[in-house]
Write a protein that holds these residues in place. Structure first.
Motif, PDB file in Angstrom:
ATOM      1  N   ARG A   1      29.817  36.262  40.394  1.00 22.04           N
ATOM      2  CA  ARG A   1      30.559  36.005  39.383  1.00 22.04           C
ATOM      3  C   ARG A   1      29.901  36.437  37.895  1.00 22.04           C
ATOM      4  NH1 ARG A   1      31.399  31.246  36.208  1.00 22.04           N
ATOM      5  NH2 ARG A   1      29.881  29.991  37.689  1.00 22.04           N
TER       6      ARG A   1
ATOM      7  N   VAL B   1      27.786  38.922  49.553  1.00 21.56           N
ATOM      8  CA  VAL B   1      27.880  38.072  48.652  1.00 21.56           C
ATOM      9  C   VAL B   1      28.974  38.299  47.520  1.00 21.56           C
ATOM     10  CG1 VAL B   1      25.458  37.374  48.829  1.00 21.56           C
ATOM     11  CG2 VAL B   1      26.098  39.026  47.213  1.00 21.56           C
TER      12      VAL B   1
ATOM     13  N   CYS C   1      23.180  40.798  49.854  1.00 26.28           N
ATOM     14  CA  CYS C   1      21.729  40.485  49.565  1.00 26.28           C
ATOM     15  C   CYS C   1      20.926  41.335  50.219  1.00 26.28           C
ATOM     16  CB  CYS C   1      21.541  38.706  49.965  1.00 26.28           C
ATOM     17  SG  CYS C   1      20.020  38.517  49.656  1.00 26.28           S
TER      18      CYS C   1
ATOM     19  N   PRO D   1      20.707  30.029  44.536  1.00 27.99           N
ATOM     20  CA  PRO D   1      21.990  30.324  44.866  1.00 27.99           C
ATOM     21  C   PRO D   1      22.217  29.794  46.665  1.00 27.99           C
ATOM     22  CG  PRO D   1      20.950  32.313  44.176  1.00 27.99           C
ATOM     23  CD  PRO D   1      20.015  31.378  44.151  1.00 27.99           C
ATOM     24  N   ALA D   2      22.748  28.850  46.381  1.00 32.11           N
ATOM     25  CA  ALA D   2      22.680  28.098  47.862  1.00 32.11           C
ATOM     26  C   ALA D   2      23.322  28.860  48.993  1.00 32.11           C
ATOM     27  CB  ALA D   2      23.391  26.902  47.741  1.00 32.11           C
ATOM     28  N   GLY D   3      22.661  29.248  50.166  1.00 29.42           N
ATOM     29  CA  GLY D   3      23.216  29.781  51.273  1.00 29.42           C
ATOM     30  C   GLY D   3      23.065  31.279  51.531  1.00 29.42           C
ATOM     31  N   VAL D   4      22.855  31.694  50.324  1.00 26.29           N
ATOM     32  CA  VAL D   4      22.394  33.283  50.189  1.00 26.29           C
ATOM     33  C   VAL D   4      20.949  33.756  50.931  1.00 26.29           C
ATOM     34  CG1 VAL D   4      22.000  35.308  48.603  1.00 26.29           C
ATOM     35  CG2 VAL D   4      23.576  33.294  48.013  1.00 26.29           C
TER      36      VAL D   4
ATOM     37  N   ARG E   1      27.125  33.626  45.370  1.00 21.42           N
ATOM     38  CA  ARG E   1      27.362  32.862  46.525  1.00 21.42           C
ATOM     39  C   ARG E   1      27.948  33.452  47.656  1.00 21.42           C
ATOM     40  NH1 ARG E   1      32.652  32.859  47.147  1.00 21.42           N
ATOM     41  NH2 ARG E   1      34.116  33.399  45.427  1.00 21.42           N
ATOM     42  N   PRO E   2      27.583  32.992  48.862  1.00 24.76           N
ATOM     43  CA  PRO E   2      28.117  33.781  50.211  1.00 24.76           C
ATOM     44  C   PRO E   2      29.391  34.202  49.973  1.00 24.76           C
ATOM     45  CG  PRO E   2      26.526  31.712  50.751  1.00 24.76           C
ATOM     46  CD  PRO E   2      26.849  31.584  49.212  1.00 24.76           C
TER      47      PRO E   2
ATOM     48  N   SER F   1      32.857  34.563  51.368  1.00 26.00           N
ATOM     49  CA  SER F   1      33.664  33.615  52.381  1.00 26.00           C
ATOM     50  C   SER F   1      35.329  34.128  52.357  1.00 26.00           C
ATOM     51  CB  SER F   1      33.919  32.336  52.064  1.00 26.00           C
ATOM     52  OG  SER F   1      34.209  31.770  50.796  1.00 26.00           O
TER      53      SER F   1
ATOM     54  N   GLU G   1      26.945  33.130  38.774  1.00 25.23           N
ATOM     55  CA  GLU G   1      26.870  32.769  40.010  1.00 25.23           C
ATOM     56  C   GLU G   1      26.706  33.733  40.954  1.00 25.23           C
ATOM     57  OE1 GLU G   1      29.417  29.736  42.642  1.00 25.23           O
ATOM     58  OE2 GLU G   1      30.425  31.018  41.516  1.00 25.23           O
TER      59      GLU G   1
END
Length: 113
Positions: free
Chosen positions: A78, A75, A16, A66-69, A101-102, A104, A99
């Motif tokens: 998708r 990241v 990001c 985008p939660a948590g980005v 997302r962070p 993980s 999508e």
């Protein structure tokens, strides 16, 4: 024009570069852009796409925040697509993802996996 799918597994990393911000549909009224299918607010995220010894920053639209980005965070993306566009003599490529997302994944995995 047709949307062209992008294989994010080919990137060595996706980070990001610019945090998510809501997209504005009307600058005069401040009205936000919404996704036609879901009704969710559209967000734009600046992503640094790295491949080998090169990197490019592109703005990617996504429906819903985008939660948590956060800035500087690896990241996962998708269903990234590129859509060429032309309007009144101007042209470019719009990027959109289903999508963002962070990441993980365990250490050593590519950001697109």
């Amino acid at each position: 024009m047709a949307s062209l799918p992008i294989d994010t597994a080919k990137f060595t990393g996706i980070i990001c570069a610019v945090p998510p911000t809501p997209r504005v549909a009307n600058r005069e009224t401040g009205q936000l852009r919404v996704d036609r299918d879901t009704g969710k607010t559209m967000y734009q995220v600046g992503l640094c796409l790295m491949a080998g010894s090169s990197a490019d920053v592109v703005n990617v639209s996504v429906a819903g925040e985008p939660a948590g980005v956060q800035l500087g965070m690896p990241v996962a993306v998708r269903d990234l697509v590129a859509t060429p566009w032309e309007n009144d003599g101007r042209h470019g490529i719009a990027f959109r993802a289903a999508e963002i997302r962070p990441l993980s994944a365990p250490a050593g995995k590519g950001a697109g996996q």
